[in-house]
Every structure is written in structure tokens, then in C-alpha cells.
Design a protein around this motif. Structure first.
Motif, PDB file in Angstrom:
ATOM      1  N   VAL A 108       2.825   5.622   4.762  1.00 48.75           N
ATOM      2  CA  VAL A 108       2.804   4.305   4.941  1.00 48.75           C
ATOM      3  C   VAL A 108       1.641   4.203   5.760  1.00 48.75           C
ATOM      4  O   VAL A 108       0.944   4.255   6.690  1.00 48.75           O
ATOM      5  N   THR A 109       0.602   3.345   4.783  1.00 44.48           N
ATOM      6  CA  THR A 109      -0.689   2.553   4.954  1.00 44.48           C
ATOM      7  C   THR A 109      -0.437   0.988   4.443  1.00 44.48           C
ATOM      8  O   THR A 109       0.535   0.153   3.975  1.00 44.48           O
ATOM      9  N   THR A 110      -1.155   0.918   5.314  1.00 52.50           N
ATOM     10  CA  THR A 110      -1.061  -1.057   4.892  1.00 52.50           C
ATOM     11  C   THR A 110      -2.686  -1.346   4.316  1.00 52.50           C
ATOM     12  O   THR A 110      -3.610  -0.662   4.635  1.00 52.50           O
ATOM     13  N   SER A 111      -2.503  -2.798   4.108  1.00 53.54           N
ATOM     14  CA  SER A 111      -4.008  -2.673   2.383  1.00 53.54           C
ATOM     15  C   SER A 111      -4.057  -3.967   3.252  1.00 53.54           C
ATOM     16  O   SER A 111      -5.510  -4.619   2.601  1.00 53.54           O
ATOM     17  N   LEU A 112      -3.337  -5.159   4.289  1.00 56.01           N
ATOM     18  CA  LEU A 112      -4.479  -5.361   4.608  1.00 56.01           C
ATOM     19  C   LEU A 112      -5.630  -5.320   5.195  1.00 56.01           C
ATOM     20  O   LEU A 112      -6.031  -4.480   6.132  1.00 56.01           O
ATOM     21  N   LYS A 113      -6.616  -6.391   4.648  1.00 54.59           N
ATOM     22  CA  LYS A 113      -7.926  -6.518   4.961  1.00 54.59           C
ATOM     23  C   LYS A 113      -7.809  -8.245   5.213  1.00 54.59           C
ATOM     24  O   LYS A 113      -7.774  -8.921   4.954  1.00 54.59           O
ATOM     25  N   LEU A 114      -8.566  -8.210   6.605  1.00 50.32           N
ATOM     26  CA  LEU A 114      -9.352  -9.716   7.277  1.00 50.32           C
ATOM     27  C   LEU A 114     -10.618 -10.254   6.438  1.00 50.32           C
ATOM     28  O   LEU A 114     -11.473  -9.439   6.860  1.00 50.32           O
ATOM     29  N   ARG A 115     -10.704 -11.363   5.931  1.00 52.96           N
ATOM     30  CA  ARG A 115     -12.100 -11.564   5.035  1.00 52.96           C
ATOM     31  C   ARG A 115     -12.775 -12.805   6.346  1.00 52.96           C
ATOM     32  O   ARG A 115     -12.303 -14.163   6.209  1.00 52.96           O
ATOM     33  N   ASP A 116     -14.048 -12.721   5.978  1.00 51.61           N
ATOM     34  CA  ASP A 116     -14.591 -14.343   6.798  1.00 51.61           C
ATOM     35  C   ASP A 116     -14.972 -15.262   4.764  1.00 51.61           C
ATOM     36  O   ASP A 116     -14.167 -15.223   3.792  1.00 51.61           O
ATOM     37  N   SER A 117     -15.198 -15.921   5.390  1.00 54.68           N
ATOM     38  CA  SER A 117     -15.759 -17.506   4.655  1.00 54.68           C
ATOM     39  C   SER A 117     -16.581 -16.936   3.568  1.00 54.68           C
ATOM     40  O   SER A 117     -16.556 -17.522   2.818  1.00 54.68           O
ATOM     41  N   SER A 118     -17.090 -15.465   3.463  1.00 56.19           N
ATOM     42  CA  SER A 118     -18.027 -15.232   2.153  1.00 56.19           C
ATOM     43  C   SER A 118     -17.069 -14.166   1.675  1.00 56.19           C
ATOM     44  O   SER A 118     -17.721 -14.000   0.072  1.00 56.19           O
ATOM     45  N   GLY A 119     -16.165 -14.267   2.041  1.00 55.92           N
ATOM     46  CA  GLY A 119     -15.433 -12.396   1.237  1.00 55.92           C
ATOM     47  C   GLY A 119     -15.166 -11.575   1.890  1.00 55.92           C
ATOM     48  O   GLY A 119     -15.475 -10.762   1.443  1.00 55.92           O
ATOM     49  N   ARG A 120     -16.829 -11.285   2.833  1.00 57.48           N
ATOM     50  CA  ARG A 120     -16.532 -10.186   3.523  1.00 57.48           C
ATOM     51  C   ARG A 120     -15.509  -9.671   3.877  1.00 57.48           C
ATOM     52  O   ARG A 120     -15.216 -10.490   5.201  1.00 57.48           O
ATOM     53  N   VAL A 121     -15.080  -8.288   3.789  1.00 60.16           N
ATOM     54  CA  VAL A 121     -14.617  -7.652   5.007  1.00 60.16           C
ATOM     55  C   VAL A 121     -14.743  -7.718   6.321  1.00 60.16           C
ATOM     56  O   VAL A 121     -15.922  -6.982   6.517  1.00 60.16           O
ATOM     57  N   PHE A 122     -13.782  -8.214   7.395  1.00 65.81           N
ATOM     58  CA  PHE A 122     -14.840  -7.981   8.578  1.00 65.81           C
ATOM     59  C   PHE A 122     -13.582  -7.370   9.520  1.00 65.81           C
ATOM     60  O   PHE A 122     -14.142  -6.770  10.639  1.00 65.81           O
ATOM     61  N   MET A 123     -12.288  -6.668   9.270  1.00 63.81           N
ATOM     62  CA  MET A 123     -11.669  -6.253   9.179  1.00 63.81           C
ATOM     63  C   MET A 123     -10.534  -5.350   8.090  1.00 63.81           C
ATOM     64  O   MET A 123      -9.751  -5.865   7.731  1.00 63.81           O
ATOM     65  N   ASP A 124     -10.643  -4.381   8.100  1.00 65.29           N
ATOM     66  CA  ASP A 124      -9.446  -2.703   7.558  1.00 65.29           C
ATOM     67  C   ASP A 124      -8.730  -2.733   8.880  1.00 65.29           C
ATOM     68  O   ASP A 124      -8.802  -1.661   9.193  1.00 65.29           O
TER      69      ASP A 124
END
Length: 278
Positions: free
Chosen positions: A204-220
Motif C-alpha cells: 500500500v503506497t500513496t501518490s500524494l505530493k505537495l507542490r509549490d506555486s511553481s509546480g515543483r514537488v517539495f514533499m513526496d
């Protein structure tokens, strides 16, 4: 002197086959395996007691509630056949003795059978079958069907005739100190096997990723969880299933429905990604 009555091999085979194919006959929450047990004893009662009235009297010993592991339960049927033979020969066995034996063996056999068969043997066979079914191959399914059918039939047959041979000695073996040690050892092995299958086949894994205003992933989130505790979500889902079924007594079907609901909501909010493309 009257000749000693002996159950024929043909009748024993018929009794065993009735149990193998009909252990769960007319199964209900009230009677469980009572009627399957009763049906398996009918050929033996008919052969040992030619008199119809005597048959009706002695068959009542098998109308009491009965429920155990169906596969290992065949040893109880074989043991009962031996005790019924002793009763027919006037060796001090009565219906109450047979019922006491049956009641005493139901629990231990269920404990051993559930751990050995459901918790150890079936996961091992399924693990092998899953490995053989990679890339959609049907070989794994064919292997499981054949292997399980052969083990179930010949294993139950062996236990039935072993119980018949041992007679009341089977009670001491299965309920005594030796039986307790066997049950404890099997439960430990069963837990190890289930844990191994869980680690190998459940993910079981999650695909949730947080992105900044430019669309860059800063937390996987998945990478963060793997750094803290690899397989954490798998463990959480496993304990959720255990809690639902063991503590809340939720059926397996409802547990699966709950998991489907969790997965559906997880996909909607973006927590899970099924990897589907349209």
C-alpha cells in the motif's frame, strides 16, 4: 459367543467420502456441521445395527451441535467410527461418551486446523501460485487447484483412518500436553507465514505530493514515510483489517467493502493513484 462386529473397508470409505463432500451439508449458524457429521455416520450405524429401532436409538448421539475445522475434523469422524464399533460390541461405550469425546476434540482440532491449514498451508500454496501467475499466466491457478485438491482429499483420508485406528487414544494425543505443544508451535509458524506473505504480496503506497506555486514537488509523502518506516501504510491497513475482524467481529466481506470504500475515497482526494489511463 457372538462374533465381534467390525466395520468393513467399504463402509469406512463411504463414511469418509460423505464427510469429505458433505461436511458443510445444510450448514447454518444454528447447526454448523451437525448434519454433515450425522450423514457421515449413517453408513456405520446401518452396518453395525441391522435392527431399524436400534439404528434410530443410536443415531441420536450424532444430532448434537458440531463444529470444527472441516479438514482436520476428519480425525474426529474416524475416532467416532472406532468408538461406535466398540459400543456395538458392548465395550462400555455409550452415546454420552461419544458426545464427550466429540465436544472435547472440537476446540483443539479447530485451533490446530485454523492455524495449520488457513494460516500456514493455504498462504504457502497461494504464495507459490502467485509467483507462477506473473504476467497473467494461468499456471498458478491450475497449480493451486490441483495441489489443494490432492492435499485436501488424501490429507483428510489419512486423518480419518488414523483416527479410526487410534480410537480413544486420539483424545489423549490431541487434548493432552502433546496437543497443546503442537497447537502452540503451529500458531507460531502460521503467524510467520502470514507475515511473510504479507510482506511479499501486499503493498500500500500513496501518490500524494505537495507542490509549490511553481509546480515543483517539495514533499513526496511516500518517500518521507519510507525514510521513517518502510511499508508503514501496508502495516496500517493490515492492522485495520485485523481490528475490524478480530475485535469488532466484522465479516471478511464487509471488511473488503470497507477497503474498497477507503480506496475509492483515497483516489478521489488524490491520496492513492491506481495508475489507470483512459
Amino acid at each position: 459367543m457372538m462374533d465381534e462386529k467390525k466395520i468393513s473397508q467399504k463402509t469406512l470409505n463411504k463414511s469418509f467420502n460423505l464427510w469429505f463432500w458433505g461436511a458443510l451439508t445444510c450448514f447454518s449458524q444454528e447447526q454448523m456441521q451437525t448434519f454433515g457429521y450425522l450423514a457421515s455416520m449413517l453408513p456405520i450405524i446401518k452396518e453395525l445395527y441391522p435392527d431399524k429401532k436400534k439404528q434410530q436409538e443410536n443415531i441420536h448421539a450424532y444430532t448434537a451441535f458440531f463444529n470444527t475445522n472441516p479438514m482436520l475434523g476428519s480425525v474426529i469422524i474416524g475416532t467416532t467410527a472406532s468408538l461406535e464399533e466398540a459400543r456395538a460390541n458392548g465395550k462400555g461405550i455409550d452415546g454420552e461418551t461419544i458426545n464427550d469425546m466429540r465436544a472435547g476434540l472440537m476446540g483443539p482440532i479447530a485451533g490446530i486446523g485454523d492455524s495449520l491449514i488457513d494460516g500456514t498451508l493455504i498462504p504457502i500454496l497461494l504464495g507459490i501460485a502467485l509467483g507462477m501467475s506473473r504476467n497473467g499466466s494461468p499456471v498458478g491457478a491450475i497449480f493451486y487447484i490441483i495441489a489443494w485438491s490432492l492435499i485436501a482429499y488424501f490429507g483428510q483420508r489419512f486423518l480419518y483412518f488414523r483416527g479410526y485406528k487410534l480410537g480413544d487414544k486420539a483424545v489423549d494425543i490431541l487434548v493432552g500436553t502433546q496437543g497443546k505443544a503442537i497447537r502452540k508451535a503451529i500458531s507460531i509458524v502460521g503467524g510467520m507465514v502470514v507475515g511473510g506473505v504479507l510482506a511479499s504480496w501486499v503493498s500500500v503506497t500513496t501518490s500524494l505530493k505537495l507542490r509549490d506555486s511553481s509546480g515543483r514537488v517539495f514533499m513526496d509523502l511516500q518517500k518521507q514515510l519510507d525514510n521513517i518506516y518502510p511499508g508503514l501504510l501496508t502495516v496500517i491497513v493490515t492492522f485495520l483489517c485485523w481490528w475490524l475482524m478480530a475485535k469488532k467481529h466484522v465479516s471478511a466481506i464487509w471488511t473488503m467493502i470497507i477497503l474498497i470504500g477507503v480506496a475509492f475515497l483515497g483516489v478521489l482526494v488524490g491520496f492513492f493513484n491506481p495508475g489507470l489511463s483512459y
